[in-house]
Design a protein around this motif. Structure first.
Motif, PDB file in Angstrom:
ATOM      1  N   ILE A   3      32.974   5.638  25.411  1.00  0.00           N
ATOM      2  CA  ILE A   3      31.455   6.350  26.128  1.00  0.00           C
ATOM      3  C   ILE A   3      31.655   7.671  25.255  1.00  0.00           C
ATOM      4  O   ILE A   3      31.961   8.468  24.595  1.00  0.00           O
ATOM      5  N   LEU A   4      29.483   7.310  24.986  1.00  0.00           N
ATOM      6  CA  LEU A   4      29.483   8.954  23.735  1.00  0.00           C
ATOM      7  C   LEU A   4      28.543   9.773  25.447  1.00  0.00           C
ATOM      8  O   LEU A   4      28.045   9.078  25.502  1.00  0.00           O
ATOM      9  N   ILE A   5      29.256  10.941  24.699  1.00  0.00           N
ATOM     10  CA  ILE A   5      27.994  11.477  25.915  1.00  0.00           C
ATOM     11  C   ILE A   5      27.516  12.893  24.988  1.00  0.00           C
ATOM     12  O   ILE A   5      28.051  13.204  24.268  1.00  0.00           O
ATOM     13  N   THR A   6      26.217  13.364  25.181  1.00  0.00           N
ATOM     14  CA  THR A   6      25.524  14.216  24.319  1.00  0.00           C
ATOM     15  C   THR A   6      25.729  15.308  25.529  1.00  0.00           C
ATOM     16  O   THR A   6      25.427  15.246  27.186  1.00  0.00           O
ATOM     17  N   ALA A  74      22.443   7.931  16.808  1.00  0.00           N
ATOM     18  CA  ALA A  74      22.049   6.494  15.891  1.00  0.00           C
ATOM     19  C   ALA A  74      22.580   6.184  15.227  1.00  0.00           C
ATOM     20  O   ALA A  74      23.593   5.085  15.400  1.00  0.00           O
ATOM     21  N   GLU A  75      24.385   6.780  15.039  1.00  0.00           N
ATOM     22  CA  GLU A  75      24.983   7.153  13.615  1.00  0.00           C
ATOM     23  C   GLU A  75      26.267   6.199  14.677  1.00  0.00           C
ATOM     24  O   GLU A  75      26.866   5.018  14.458  1.00  0.00           O
ATOM     25  N   ASN A  76      26.396   6.656  16.252  1.00  0.00           N
ATOM     26  CA  ASN A  76      27.477   5.858  16.703  1.00  0.00           C
ATOM     27  C   ASN A  76      27.472   4.734  18.202  1.00  0.00           C
ATOM     28  O   ASN A  76      28.433   4.825  18.688  1.00  0.00           O
ATOM     29  N   ILE A  77      26.180   4.721  18.886  1.00  0.00           N
ATOM     30  CA  ILE A  77      25.655   4.181  19.652  1.00  0.00           C
ATOM     31  C   ILE A  77      26.114   2.443  19.519  1.00  0.00           C
ATOM     32  O   ILE A  77      26.753   2.189  20.030  1.00  0.00           O
ATOM     33  N   ASP A  78      26.459   2.018  18.447  1.00  0.00           N
ATOM     34  CA  ASP A  78      26.453   0.406  18.207  1.00  0.00           C
ATOM     35  C   ASP A  78      28.182   0.335  18.614  1.00  0.00           C
ATOM     36  O   ASP A  78      28.652  -0.719  18.742  1.00  0.00           O
ATOM     37  N   GLU A  79      28.823   1.708  18.325  1.00  0.00           N
ATOM     38  CA  GLU A  79      30.414   1.818  19.055  1.00  0.00           C
ATOM     39  C   GLU A  79      30.804   1.812  20.406  1.00  0.00           C
ATOM     40  O   GLU A  79      32.060   1.619  20.434  1.00  0.00           O
ATOM     41  N   VAL A  80      30.074   1.843  20.994  1.00  0.00           N
ATOM     42  CA  VAL A  80      30.336   2.141  22.329  1.00  0.00           C
ATOM     43  C   VAL A  80      29.969   1.235  23.375  1.00  0.00           C
ATOM     44  O   VAL A  80      29.285   1.021  23.048  1.00  0.00           O
ATOM     45  N   ARG A 117      11.950  13.820  19.202  1.00  0.00           N
ATOM     46  CA  ARG A 117      12.767  11.832  19.344  1.00  0.00           C
ATOM     47  C   ARG A 117      13.317  12.206  20.786  1.00  0.00           C
ATOM     48  O   ARG A 117      14.363  12.747  21.083  1.00  0.00           O
ATOM     49  N   ASP A 118      12.911  11.992  21.497  1.00  0.00           N
ATOM     50  CA  ASP A 118      13.238  10.891  22.912  1.00  0.00           C
ATOM     51  C   ASP A 118      14.469  10.689  22.941  1.00  0.00           C
ATOM     52  O   ASP A 118      14.555   9.973  22.235  1.00  0.00           O
ATOM     53  N   ILE A 119      16.068  10.857  22.591  1.00  0.00           N
ATOM     54  CA  ILE A 119      17.041  10.388  22.385  1.00  0.00           C
ATOM     55  C   ILE A 119      17.073   9.442  23.484  1.00  0.00           C
ATOM     56  O   ILE A 119      17.384   8.172  22.902  1.00  0.00           O
ATOM     57  N   HIS A 128      18.521  -0.594  21.132  1.00  0.00           N
ATOM     58  CA  HIS A 128      18.310  -2.022  20.843  1.00  0.00           C
ATOM     59  C   HIS A 128      20.174  -1.494  22.389  1.00  0.00           C
ATOM     60  O   HIS A 128      20.791  -2.941  21.787  1.00  0.00           O
ATOM     61  N   PHE A 129      20.104  -0.829  22.595  1.00  0.00           N
ATOM     62  CA  PHE A 129      21.815  -0.360  22.935  1.00  0.00           C
ATOM     63  C   PHE A 129      21.888  -1.574  24.696  1.00  0.00           C
ATOM     64  O   PHE A 129      20.749  -1.353  25.324  1.00  0.00           O
ATOM     65  N   GLN A 130      23.236  -1.942  24.627  1.00  0.00           N
ATOM     66  CA  GLN A 130      23.261  -3.274  25.952  1.00  0.00           C
ATOM     67  C   GLN A 130      23.976  -2.776  26.201  1.00  0.00           C
ATOM     68  O   GLN A 130      24.077  -3.012  27.785  1.00  0.00           O
ATOM     69  N   GLY A 131      24.762  -1.429  25.996  1.00  0.00           N
ATOM     70  CA  GLY A 131      25.747  -1.002  27.246  1.00  0.00           C
ATOM     71  C   GLY A 131      25.183  -0.679  28.683  1.00  0.00           C
ATOM     72  O   GLY A 131      24.497  -0.337  28.609  1.00  0.00           O
ATOM     73  N   LEU A 132      25.592   0.407  29.250  1.00  0.00           N
ATOM     74  CA  LEU A 132      25.368   1.320  30.390  1.00  0.00           C
ATOM     75  C   LEU A 132      24.899   2.358  29.792  1.00  0.00           C
ATOM     76  O   LEU A 132      25.351   3.074  29.557  1.00  0.00           O
TER      77      LEU A 132
END
Ligand code: CTP
Length: 212
Positions: A3-6, A74-80, A117-119, A128-132
């Motif tokens: 899980i990525l959390i900002t 952007a750099e980490n979203i593919d990993e979660v 930019r709206d993250i 194109h994130f497919q996760g939750l």
């Protein structure tokens, strides 16, 4: 899940000593990180400047501006598998950052600001994130309507809305009161509780979707 959390505020520089920011303390995001880690998830915190300790076991990337936060996501979203966007990202940043400290003179000072930019919106649209995906809606009026609009526009699975005009919850408080809106139309009110407890309710909703 991974899980990525900002979390936390961002700071938008005006000159070497000044910035635009907001009253976010990061406590909600850090409570979510601690609770997610305790449940056995792997947490990557992407955090703006805060004064609280990183929960044990969480990986953390520290950022300052909305631009830096955008790049870290952007750099980490593919990993979660899931992303919770609880940061209070500045919507505007100065167009020009003065190299030297701006000196005062007898006139007022005009700052030209440009939209950041709206993250959260980029997570689906650009990455194109497919996760939750969990968004937050910080509102001072029309909470339900605005939260539902953000849920749809930013293509989230959950939207956590709170009233940031109240001093006893939300920004810079240990407490929060939120409504969790789900994309399937379900709504849940979490009445005023410690952010730790609110974090549990949000993760219950996320884990519930994750198990489906
Ligand atoms: N958000 C983001 N990047 C931005 C602005 C907001 O990722 N540049 C995210 C926040 O982390 C939150 C959600 O979008 O999860 C909603 O943020 P909020 O400040 O409530 O709304 P905005 O979309 O900025 O719209 P407005 O300020 O008009 O209410």
């Amino acid at each position: 899940m991974r899980i990525l959390i900002t979390a936390g505020p961002t700071r938008e520089a005006i000159d070497p000593v000044r910035y635009i920011s907001n009253r976010s303390s990061g406590r909600m995001g850090y409570a979510l990180a601690a609770e997610a880690q305790a449940r056995g998830h792997h947490v990557l915190l992407v955090s703006g400047p805060v004064t609280i300790n990183t929960p044990e076991g969480c990986r953390k990337i520290s950022v300052e501006s909305a631009d830096e936060m955008f790049d870290a996501v952007a750099e980490n979203i593919d990993e979660v598998d899931a992303a919770i966007m609880s940061a209070a990202v500045s919507d505007y940043a100065p167009v020009h950052v003065a190299v030297e400290k701006i000196k005062k003179n007898d006139q007022g000072l005009m700052l030209e600001l440009a939209k950041t930019r709206d993250i959260l919106a980029a997570v689906r649209e650009k990455f194109h994130f497919q996760g939750l995906l969990v968004g937050f809606a910080a509102e001072t009026e029309n909470l339900r309507l605005n939260a539902l609009k953000k849920l749809k526009q930013k293509e989230c699975d959950l939207m956590v809305a709170n009233d940031v005009s109240r001093r006893d919850i939300g920004f810079d408080s240990d407490y929060n009161e939120v409504t969790i809106f789900r994309a399937d139309g379900h709504e849940e009110v979490i009445s005023r509780q410690l952010k730790k407890v609110v974090a549990c309710a949000i993760l219950d909703a996320l884990d519930d979707l994750g198990s489906k």
